[in-house]
Design a protein around this motif. Structure first.
Motif, PDB file in Angstrom:
ATOM      1  N   ASP A  67      51.615  78.326  37.474  1.00  0.00           N
ATOM      2  CA  ASP A  67      50.881  78.967  36.383  1.00  0.00           C
ATOM      3  C   ASP A  67      49.427  79.074  36.824  1.00  0.00           C
ATOM      4  O   ASP A  67      48.691  78.078  36.803  1.00  0.00           O
ATOM      5  CB  ASP A  67      50.998  78.146  35.099  1.00  0.00           C
ATOM      6  CG  ASP A  67      50.251  78.789  33.928  1.00  0.00           C
ATOM      7  OD1 ASP A  67      49.551  79.801  34.147  1.00  0.00           O
ATOM      8  OD2 ASP A  67      50.386  78.283  32.809  1.00  0.00           O
ATOM      9  N   THR A 134      53.327  87.351  34.698  1.00  0.00           N
ATOM     10  CA  THR A 134      53.639  88.263  33.606  1.00  0.00           C
ATOM     11  C   THR A 134      54.811  87.702  32.824  1.00  0.00           C
ATOM     12  O   THR A 134      55.732  87.114  33.392  1.00  0.00           O
ATOM     13  CB  THR A 134      54.005  89.668  34.123  1.00  0.00           C
ATOM     14  OG1 THR A 134      55.137  89.578  34.985  1.00  0.00           O
ATOM     15  CG2 THR A 134      52.853  90.291  34.885  1.00  0.00           C
ATOM     16  N   GLY A 135      54.763  87.874  31.514  1.00  0.00           N
ATOM     17  CA  GLY A 135      55.884  87.456  30.676  1.00  0.00           C
ATOM     18  C   GLY A 135      55.964  85.973  30.413  1.00  0.00           C
ATOM     19  O   GLY A 135      57.009  85.475  29.976  1.00  0.00           O
ATOM     20  N   GLY A 136      54.885  85.229  30.690  1.00  0.00           N
ATOM     21  CA  GLY A 136      54.897  83.801  30.418  1.00  0.00           C
ATOM     22  C   GLY A 136      55.307  82.968  31.609  1.00  0.00           C
ATOM     23  O   GLY A 136      55.345  83.429  32.752  1.00  0.00           O
ATOM     24  N   GLY A 142      59.343  84.280  32.633  1.00  0.00           N
ATOM     25  CA  GLY A 142      58.239  85.027  33.212  1.00  0.00           C
ATOM     26  C   GLY A 142      58.457  85.312  34.690  1.00  0.00           C
ATOM     27  O   GLY A 142      59.431  84.845  35.300  1.00  0.00           O
ATOM     28  N   ARG A 168      61.221  93.356  35.539  1.00  0.00           N
ATOM     29  CA  ARG A 168      59.861  93.680  35.995  1.00  0.00           C
ATOM     30  C   ARG A 168      59.892  94.854  36.967  1.00  0.00           C
ATOM     31  O   ARG A 168      59.035  95.741  36.920  1.00  0.00           O
ATOM     32  CB  ARG A 168      59.225  92.457  36.674  1.00  0.00           C
ATOM     33  CG  ARG A 168      57.790  92.674  37.104  1.00  0.00           C
ATOM     34  CD  ARG A 168      56.849  92.714  35.913  1.00  0.00           C
ATOM     35  NE  ARG A 168      55.514  93.176  36.284  1.00  0.00           N
ATOM     36  CZ  ARG A 168      55.040  94.402  36.052  1.00  0.00           C
ATOM     37  NH1 ARG A 168      55.800  95.305  35.427  1.00  0.00           N
ATOM     38  NH2 ARG A 168      53.822  94.741  36.409  1.00  0.00           N
TER      39      ARG A 168
END
Length: 313
Positions: A67, A134-136, A142, A168
């Motif tokens: 992250d 992206t997307g968590g 994500g 994605r």
């Protein structure tokens, strides 16, 4: 890089991910691998290798924060899938009292978007080592998008669940490609990857161009194999390097490990290939002699090879 193609995406079943968790995760890994991992603290990706004490390559690695907004206490490390278990085992042996857990990143896959405009299609920075989530969280659907840290224009790694990566890619309008298409793209760029190009314990980091690919830091603290790697550079002891080779008549190259000969003398051996184009680890002197016509031509299993000039990179 000689190819120009529209951006595409390929799943890479030969690549896998492991995860490191804990307050000491980055410090622990940085003390072991050849590359400088300090930028990972700032949300960037880096490249390097785990070496033997004798400086020979064991594992090639791409390291990024799981992250980017949350620091470096949780890392994802891309490695060769057939060697992932060995990597976890070796890192665990080095762990001692470090506050870190090491485990396979179960449920996550590796894909790569490559070709002209791949980063733009995914709306990511094209600077090597850029990271965008992206997307968590990747553990919750994500996708982590990692601009390849090895060299500019090489591609963008996508790490996440199979479905999340597929979604994605569809959102970015990326056409599907095969892993062999990616292999040809990176071979043309003279970028080794995995055990076909970096067979464990069979070659030194500088022979395999890790210095050219941002994978060796000569100004960081100690890491496993540092002494041999540094001595090779400053004493000018690198006698072999990777070359892109082509067959003279378009014939398919023999498999990795096939010896390359200069007349009756050994010149090196083949690494990965697609059709008649591949990578070979070759003695610089005998390759230069073959190119200049002052020595025998290069052959592998009787097939004549032409080694491309390495250029200044």
């Amino acid at each position: 890089m000689t190819l120009t193609i529209q951006p595409r995406i390929a799943r890479l079943p030969g690549r896998s991910l492991i995860m490191l968790d804990g307050a000491d995760a980055l410090r622990f890994l940085d003390g072991l691998v050849s590359g400088d991992l300090d930028p990972v603290e700032e949300g960037r990706a880096r490249y390097g290798a785990l070496l033997t004490p004798q400086g020979k390559i064991l594992h090639d690695l791409i390291v990024a924060p799981a992250d980017p907004a949350a620091g470096a206490e949780r890392l994802l490390v891309e490695c060769a899938a057939p060697l992932a278990g060995d990597l976890v085992k070796r890192l665990t042996l080095y762990k001692l009292r470090a506050k870190v857990t090491i485990r396979p990143a179960t449920g996550l896959v590796v894909a790569v978007a490559f070709g002209s405009g791949a980063a733009a299609a995914l709306s990511v920075d094209d600077a090597p080592g850029s990271v965008r989530a992206t997307g968590g969280d990747v553990a919750e659907g994500g996708v982590l998008q990692v601009t390849d840290p090895r060299r500019a224009g090489l591609g963008v790694r996508l790490w996440g669940s199979d479905q999340a990566v597929a979604d994605r890619a569809a959102a970015a309008g990326l056409a599907s490609a095969e892993a062999a298409d990616w292999d040809l793209w990176r071979i043309e760029a003279r970028v080794p990857e995995g055990p076909a190009d970096l067979p464990p314990e069979q070659g030194l980091a500088l022979e395999h161009d890790l210095d050219r690919l941002n994978g060796v830091a000569f100004d960081k603290g100690c890491y496993v194999g540092q002494e041999v790697t540094t001595r090779s550079k400053f004493r000018g002891q690198v006698r072999k390097r990777l070359f892109v080779v082509d067959t003279a008549d378009g014939a398919r190259l023999p498999p990795p490990g096939t010896p390359v000969m200069a007349g009756e003398r050994a010149a090196g051996d083949l690494r990965s290939s697609v059709g008649g184009t591949g990578i070979a680890l070759l003695r610089i002197d005998r390759t230069d002699e073959a190119a200049a016509g002052s020595g025998p031509v290069l052959t592998a299993d009787g097939i004549t090879l032409a080694a491309r000039p390495r250029g200044d990179d």
